[in-house]
Scaffold this motif. Sequence first.
Motif, PDB file in Angstrom:
ATOM      1  N   TRP A 133       0.833  -1.210   0.000  1.00 56.07           N
ATOM      2  CA  TRP A 133       0.000   0.000   0.000  1.00 56.07           C
ATOM      3  C   TRP A 133       0.866   1.257   0.000  1.00 56.07           C
ATOM      4  O   TRP A 133       0.448   2.314  -0.444  1.00 56.07           O
ATOM      5  CB  TRP A 133      -1.020   0.004   1.147  1.00 56.07           C
ATOM      6  CG  TRP A 133      -2.036  -1.064   0.897  1.00 56.07           C
ATOM      7  CD1 TRP A 133      -2.265  -2.175   1.641  1.00 56.07           C
ATOM      8  CD2 TRP A 133      -2.934  -1.151  -0.230  1.00 56.07           C
ATOM      9  NE1 TRP A 133      -3.243  -2.958   1.053  1.00 56.07           N
ATOM     10  CE2 TRP A 133      -3.661  -2.353  -0.090  1.00 56.07           C
ATOM     11  CE3 TRP A 133      -3.181  -0.352  -1.348  1.00 56.07           C
ATOM     12  CZ2 TRP A 133      -4.636  -2.756  -1.011  1.00 56.07           C
ATOM     13  CZ3 TRP A 133      -4.143  -0.762  -2.272  1.00 56.07           C
ATOM     14  CH2 TRP A 133      -4.850  -1.938  -2.097  1.00 56.07           C
ATOM     15  N   LYS A 185     -18.460   2.812   0.363  1.00 57.01           N
ATOM     16  CA  LYS A 185     -17.329   2.961   1.296  1.00 57.01           C
ATOM     17  C   LYS A 185     -17.728   2.500   2.702  1.00 57.01           C
ATOM     18  O   LYS A 185     -17.001   1.735   3.347  1.00 57.01           O
ATOM     19  CB  LYS A 185     -16.873   4.435   1.274  1.00 57.01           C
ATOM     20  CG  LYS A 185     -15.882   4.828   2.341  1.00 57.01           C
ATOM     21  CD  LYS A 185     -14.514   4.211   2.107  1.00 57.01           C
ATOM     22  CE  LYS A 185     -13.579   4.510   3.266  1.00 57.01           C
ATOM     23  NZ  LYS A 185     -12.529   3.512   3.416  1.00 57.01           N
ATOM     24  N   ASN A 193     -17.815  -1.111   2.915  1.00 56.59           N
ATOM     25  CA  ASN A 193     -16.566  -1.759   2.483  1.00 56.59           C
ATOM     26  C   ASN A 193     -16.787  -2.702   1.296  1.00 56.59           C
ATOM     27  O   ASN A 193     -16.191  -3.775   1.216  1.00 56.59           O
ATOM     28  CB  ASN A 193     -15.908  -2.486   3.668  1.00 56.59           C
ATOM     29  CG  ASN A 193     -14.439  -2.751   3.407  1.00 56.59           C
ATOM     30  OD1 ASN A 193     -13.821  -2.116   2.555  1.00 56.59           O
ATOM     31  ND2 ASN A 193     -13.872  -3.712   4.130  1.00 56.59           N
ATOM     32  N   ILE A 237     -10.398   5.483  -5.770  1.00 56.30           N
ATOM     33  CA  ILE A 237      -9.196   5.336  -4.939  1.00 56.30           C
ATOM     34  C   ILE A 237      -9.139   6.460  -3.897  1.00 56.30           C
ATOM     35  O   ILE A 237      -8.876   6.211  -2.718  1.00 56.30           O
ATOM     36  CB  ILE A 237      -7.918   5.329  -5.818  1.00 56.30           C
ATOM     37  CG1 ILE A 237      -7.885   4.059  -6.685  1.00 56.30           C
ATOM     38  CG2 ILE A 237      -6.656   5.416  -4.961  1.00 56.30           C
ATOM     39  CD1 ILE A 237      -6.767   4.018  -7.722  1.00 56.30           C
ATOM     40  N   CYS A 238      -9.398   7.689  -4.345  1.00 49.31           N
ATOM     41  CA  CYS A 238      -9.324   8.833  -3.419  1.00 49.31           C
ATOM     42  C   CYS A 238     -10.334   8.695  -2.272  1.00 49.31           C
ATOM     43  O   CYS A 238     -10.091   9.153  -1.165  1.00 49.31           O
ATOM     44  CB  CYS A 238      -9.571  10.148  -4.155  1.00 49.31           C
ATOM     45  SG  CYS A 238      -8.179  10.584  -5.204  1.00 49.31           S
ATOM     46  N   ARG A 239     -11.454   8.068  -2.547  1.00 56.61           N
ATOM     47  CA  ARG A 239     -12.460   7.879  -1.504  1.00 56.61           C
ATOM     48  C   ARG A 239     -12.180   6.657  -0.630  1.00 56.61           C
ATOM     49  O   ARG A 239     -12.960   6.321   0.265  1.00 56.61           O
ATOM     50  CB  ARG A 239     -13.837   7.705  -2.128  1.00 56.61           C
ATOM     51  CG  ARG A 239     -14.418   8.972  -2.700  1.00 56.61           C
ATOM     52  CD  ARG A 239     -15.686   8.662  -3.454  1.00 56.61           C
ATOM     53  NE  ARG A 239     -16.258   9.861  -4.023  1.00 56.61           N
ATOM     54  CZ  ARG A 239     -17.133  10.640  -3.389  1.00 56.61           C
ATOM     55  NH1 ARG A 239     -17.537  10.334  -2.166  1.00 56.61           N
ATOM     56  NH2 ARG A 239     -17.608  11.715  -3.958  1.00 56.61           N
ATOM     57  N   GLY A 240     -11.121   5.922  -0.963  1.00 56.50           N
ATOM     58  CA  GLY A 240     -10.771   4.750  -0.162  1.00 56.50           C
ATOM     59  C   GLY A 240     -11.671   3.559  -0.432  1.00 56.50           C
ATOM     60  O   GLY A 240     -11.798   2.648   0.397  1.00 56.50           O
ATOM     61  N   LYS A 282     -12.477   0.074  -2.237  1.00 57.61           N
ATOM     62  CA  LYS A 282     -11.671  -1.018  -2.771  1.00 57.61           C
ATOM     63  C   LYS A 282     -11.928  -1.128  -4.277  1.00 57.61           C
ATOM     64  O   LYS A 282     -13.076  -1.156  -4.705  1.00 57.61           O
ATOM     65  CB  LYS A 282     -12.062  -2.345  -2.119  1.00 57.61           C
ATOM     66  CG  LYS A 282     -11.887  -2.383  -0.611  1.00 57.61           C
ATOM     67  CD  LYS A 282     -12.135  -3.778  -0.041  1.00 57.61           C
ATOM     68  CE  LYS A 282     -13.547  -4.258  -0.175  1.00 57.61           C
ATOM     69  NZ  LYS A 282     -13.847  -5.506   0.560  1.00 57.61           N
ATOM     70  N   GLN A 292      -8.045  -7.365  -2.564  1.00 61.90           N
ATOM     71  CA  GLN A 292      -8.884  -6.634  -1.620  1.00 61.90           C
ATOM     72  C   GLN A 292     -10.365  -6.730  -2.019  1.00 61.90           C
ATOM     73  O   GLN A 292     -11.235  -6.959  -1.178  1.00 61.90           O
ATOM     74  CB  GLN A 292      -8.459  -5.164  -1.663  1.00 61.90           C
ATOM     75  CG  GLN A 292      -8.386  -4.496  -0.351  1.00 61.90           C
ATOM     76  CD  GLN A 292      -8.186  -2.988  -0.498  1.00 61.90           C
ATOM     77  OE1 GLN A 292      -8.197  -2.415  -1.585  1.00 61.90           O
ATOM     78  NE2 GLN A 292      -7.990  -2.353   0.624  1.00 61.90           N
TER      79      GLN A 292
END
Length: 439
Positions: free
Chosen positions: A13, A281, A284, A308-311, A313, A367
Motif C-alpha cells: 500500500w 465505502k 466496504n 481510490i481517493c475515496r478509499g 476497494k 482486496q
Amino acid sequence: MKVFVGTIVHSTWEEPMNILQNTALGVHDSEIVFIEAAQRLEDLKTKYSFIDSDITYLTSSQFMMPGMVDTHIHASQFPNNGIKLDLSLLDWLNTYTFPTEAMFSDVKVAQCVYPKVVRLLKNGTTTAAYYATLHLEASKVLAQVVHDRGQRALIGKVNMMVNCPEYYRESSITESVSETEDFIFFIKKLQTPLIKPVITPRFAVACSLDQMKQLGQLAKKHDCHIQTHLCETQAEVTWIQELFPWSKSYTDVYDTAGLLGAKTIMAHCVWIEEQELKRLKECNTGVAHCPNSNISIRSGHCDVRQLICRGIKVGLATDCSGGYSSSMLDSLRRALDVSKSLSIQRQNYQFLTLPEVFRLATLGGAQVVNMEDRIGNFEIGKEFDSLLIDFEVPRSPLDIFDKDTLEDKIHKFLYNGDDRNIVQVYVAGRCVINNKNCT
Ligand code: GUN
Ligand code: FE
C-alpha cells in the motif's frame, strides 16, 4: 521448502511497484515464509533448514510477480470473446449474450467450453470471480474444471427471473434459492480452500426485490461472497428508477435487499453518484473495474481515481465477453487508456500510472474479493500465488535493448508482454502451468 532467488516485484500500500533485486523468497507448502536479501541465504538455510536443491535461481531475464486477480468474468461468455460488440448493453444481452448462455442447459456445452478457462491461468489469472449461467449442472462443471486445473476462484450460479427472455430465466424464487444452495453444497463437497461459491443475482433489472432479499439471506446463512452489476450504463440506471420507484438510487436497491458488505463485488460503477459511493465505502464493498467492456459496449468511463481517493476497494476485471479479451494484462492496459482519456477530457485530472494499475491487478483485486489477508502480494504468511516472467523466451513479443533498466524491462512486459513470457504459474504454492524448467 521451495526457495526462489532473484528479482521479485510486488505491490504494497506504500509502494505500488516494489522491485526487489537479489532477493530470496521462501515457500513452505502453500505459504510464504520469508522474503529477504539473498546475501542472507546461508543464514536462512540454517534457520529454515532447506538445502541447495530446494533453491531455484532466476536468470537475469526473469522476475517473479504476484498472480493477477480477475474480479469479474463471465466464463459462459467465452464462446463470444472477440465478437458481437456492435450493440450497447441491454440490446447486446438480449441479442447475443442470453442466447449463448442459454446453450448451457446442455451440460455438454459446459464440458466443451469451460476447460478453455485454462487460458486464463496461462495468461496469469491465478484468481477469478466467475459468473457461470443459471444452470445448476453446468455451473458444477465449471467448478469441477477450475478445481482440476488448480485455479483459485469464486464461482457463481447466476440468478435471474424477470425482464429476461422466457427461454432463459429461473421459474420461481423457491427454485432460484434452492438450486443456489445446492450449488453451495456442491462446492463445499469439493473440500478445497481455493474455490468458494458466490451468490450472483445478475443485476437488479433481472431480479425482483424479494428474490434479492432471499439470496441475501442465503449469503448470510453460508457466509458467502456476493457479486452483481451496478450502474454500468445510463439506460440501465434509468430502467432501475422505473422498476424500483421508491429507491433513492441503484445502490439503494441492493442496500434494501441486504446485498452490500465487505464480501460484495460490484462490477462497473460507471454512472454512480456521490451518495452511492459513500454507501459503498461505509459497507466496504469493492468495485470491479471493467475498462475493456466499458469501452467495447460503450457503457462509459469509470473514474477509478475518484474511487481510490475515496478509499473504496477497486480491482481490475476482463468482463469478457463484454470485454473482448480474457487477459488481465489487457485489462491493465485498458485501465491506463481509460484513465488517460479522462485526463484529456478533464483539466488537472490525475491519471493512473503503470505501477498503480499493476497494484490494481494484484493487491487491489485481492482486496475486492476480500482475500487481502491471503493473496495479492508476497507478504509473509500469504499464499504463494505467483507468476515467473521471462523477457527472453523464444518468439518473445518484447524488444529489449542494452540501454533498458530492469524497471524498463518490467514496464515493457506489462505493456507488450503476453502468455509466452509467463513461463510458470503458481497457485497456493503449486505449479499449475510450467512452460520452462528454470535452473
Ligand atoms: N449486466 C447484466 N448482465 C451483464 C453481462 O453479462 N455483462 C455485462 N457487461 N453487464 C451485464
Ligand atoms: Fe459483467
